[in-house]
Design a protein around this motif. Sequence first.
Motif, PDB file in Angstrom:
ATOM      1  N   GLU A  68      83.563  49.332  22.584  1.00  0.00           N
ATOM      2  CA  GLU A  68      84.351  50.011  23.814  1.00  0.00           C
ATOM      3  C   GLU A  68      85.781  50.159  23.757  1.00  0.00           C
ATOM      4  N   LEU A 124      81.743  58.955  25.801  1.00  0.00           N
ATOM      5  CA  LEU A 124      83.109  59.228  26.143  1.00  0.00           C
ATOM      6  C   LEU A 124      83.066  59.941  27.571  1.00  0.00           C
ATOM      7  N   ASN A 135      80.653  59.815  29.864  1.00  0.00           N
ATOM      8  CA  ASN A 135      80.098  58.867  30.982  1.00  0.00           C
ATOM      9  C   ASN A 135      80.678  57.518  31.018  1.00  0.00           C
ATOM     10  N   ASP A 136      81.999  57.450  30.303  1.00  0.00           N
ATOM     11  CA  ASP A 136      82.698  56.338  30.578  1.00  0.00           C
ATOM     12  C   ASP A 136      81.962  55.190  30.260  1.00  0.00           C
ATOM     13  N   ARG A 162      88.075  53.689  23.853  1.00  0.00           N
ATOM     14  CA  ARG A 162      89.091  53.799  24.740  1.00  0.00           C
ATOM     15  C   ARG A 162      90.177  54.146  24.094  1.00  0.00           C
ATOM     16  N   ARG A 203      81.330  51.498  29.252  1.00  0.00           N
ATOM     17  CA  ARG A 203      82.247  50.327  28.995  1.00  0.00           C
ATOM     18  C   ARG A 203      81.653  49.327  28.306  1.00  0.00           C
ATOM     19  N   LYS A 210      89.803  57.863  23.376  1.00  0.00           N
ATOM     20  CA  LYS A 210      90.021  58.660  24.441  1.00  0.00           C
ATOM     21  C   LYS A 210      91.352  58.870  24.643  1.00  0.00           C
TER      22      LYS A 210
END
Length: 115
Positions: free
Chosen positions: A104, A90, A92-93, A108, A95, A111
């Motif tokens: 992913e 989360l 470090n995003d 998302r 994908r 988040k």
Amino acid sequence: MEDYVSDAPLRSVQSDHGDDGASVDGPTLRGVDMPLDALFGAVEQEWQEQALCAETDPEAFFPDKGGSTREAKRICQACGVRDECLEYALENDERFGIWGGLSERERRRLKKQLG
């Protein structure tokens, strides 16, 4: 986390110069001869070394589009560092892949709920 690099208390931060006046790469903790960034990196590396996925086929955690995530999620359920893994993904995003037991798309969605 209960394991520390040193028995020294983590209470005081030095300036960005060592005791001998030599410059170091950022502030260090007293009793720990390591810049804070390196210390945090070492802690991050520690949880990754404990991760069950490190002992398995990485392809399970990065399936082709439409591929099954069942095996990776099953491994994550038994992993002792699942929370650290999800937090890392989360922050470090990340994908791609399964991190902390979530895809992913699931990360998302989480988040959005959190923020």
